[in-house]
Design an enzyme around this catalytic site. Sequence first.
Site, PDB file in Angstrom:
ATOM      1  N   GLY A   1      47.458  48.508  -8.530  1.00 47.90           N
ATOM      2  CA  GLY A   1      46.597  48.564  -9.700  1.00 47.90           C
ATOM      3  C   GLY A   1      47.193  49.413 -10.803  1.00 47.90           C
TER       4      GLY A   1
ATOM      5  N   THR B   1      48.874  52.804  -9.681  1.00 48.71           N
ATOM      6  CA  THR B   1      50.188  52.614  -9.060  1.00 48.71           C
ATOM      7  C   THR B   1      51.220  52.254 -10.122  1.00 48.71           C
ATOM      8  OG1 THR B   1      49.189  51.900  -6.974  1.00 48.71           O
ATOM      9  CG2 THR B   1      51.484  51.293  -7.344  1.00 48.71           C
ATOM     10  N   GLU B   2      50.828  51.405 -11.060  1.00 47.97           N
ATOM     11  CA  GLU B   2      51.746  51.037 -12.139  1.00 47.97           C
ATOM     12  C   GLU B   2      52.151  52.258 -12.955  1.00 47.97           C
ATOM     13  OE1 GLU B   2      51.774  47.338 -15.039  1.00 47.97           O
ATOM     14  OE2 GLU B   2      50.455  48.901 -15.808  1.00 47.97           O
ATOM     15  N   SER B   3      51.198  53.138 -13.270  1.00 47.88           N
ATOM     16  CA  SER B   3      51.502  54.356 -14.029  1.00 47.88           C
ATOM     17  C   SER B   3      52.455  55.251 -13.257  1.00 47.88           C
ATOM     18  CB  SER B   3      50.210  55.123 -14.345  1.00 47.88           C
ATOM     19  OG  SER B   3      49.380  54.368 -15.210  1.00 47.88           O
TER      20      SER B   3
ATOM     21  N   LYS C   1      55.927  53.775 -13.492  1.00 43.35           N
ATOM     22  CA  LYS C   1      56.518  54.038 -14.809  1.00 43.35           C
ATOM     23  C   LYS C   1      57.023  55.479 -14.911  1.00 43.35           C
ATOM     24  CE  LYS C   1      53.987  50.644 -17.592  1.00 43.35           C
ATOM     25  NZ  LYS C   1      52.990  50.446 -18.676  1.00 43.35           N
TER      26      LYS C   1
END
Length: 326
Positions: free
Chosen positions: A295, A298-300, A303
């Site tokens: 979600g 996790t993406e943050s 990055k």
Amino acid sequence: MSYVITYDYIKVGNARPGKKLKNLLFGVAHDTANPGSTARENRTYFNNQQPSASAHVFIDDKEILVIVPLDEIAYHVQYSAQMDNLRFGADANDSAIGVELCYGESIDFQEAYKRYVWFWSWLCKKNNWDPFSKIASHKQLDPKRRTDPDNALNQYGITFNQFISDVKKEMDTEAITKPPIIKDTNKGYLEKGDSGEGVKDLQRMLNAIGFKLVVDGIFGEKTYNAVRSFQKMNNLKVDGLAGKETMTRLEAASKPHPKAIVPYPGYVIKQGSKDSANIKRIQRALGVTVDGIFGAKTESAVKAYQKRKGLTADGIVGQATWNTLF
């Protein structure tokens, strides 16, 4: 009589450096010195094994097969040999086309020889060459080490001088300046309906990442669907064409990075991906909640990790990010 010339280039590597000839001055006649090996088998060998040697053309009783572009360098005469420089003022690798005759065992020599003579006559007419002065044998250029193509020719009662005379005779009769090309497989991509060694390479790479294809060299429905699946998993244009971007990504995916303890799965993992096992593995490595759901959090985290490691901070776990994580 004219014959088909088939262009099916090997990939760029040790055997095909991808560099242009400095200038085209002459041609070098060879034989494979490997009785029974066909033109197609030689292409497979040079494409897959990538030795630091090659030739432009291989000719047997069924094919005239160009595996290195005729305007590129091929390594068919050792640079240490000096006769090419004395005779032509240049190294053969940089300024000549190398043509190999396949012979022996199940190869019909008469048919192979007819194609060999015809191709040389076409090449000489195309470049306005006198075969007596512009075709050298490998033996002439490197006499201490090589005996080709005399070795193959002599086994069938033909001398090198007779071969040159046969080329001149063919030039004076029926040699066509623009021979037909049945198929040029170097259009830049593979597609449904194609066949050949390039398709086999594609199928092997797809199998290496989990697909179960028969490696038959035929780009049929199953191979087409596998390419589309791979493209979809890797956020590529889903068109079923195995072009440069797809093949580059596939080649990387099919060869696990040696530094990765856990092999890259062969596809990108990003927000919305359903691969819960690998998502949990990524989450554990990043120190975030391990729930198997890729979600926003996790993406943050991905990055932020990518920024710290100097990677492209897109929040997508591709091979570079995966191999750095694991």
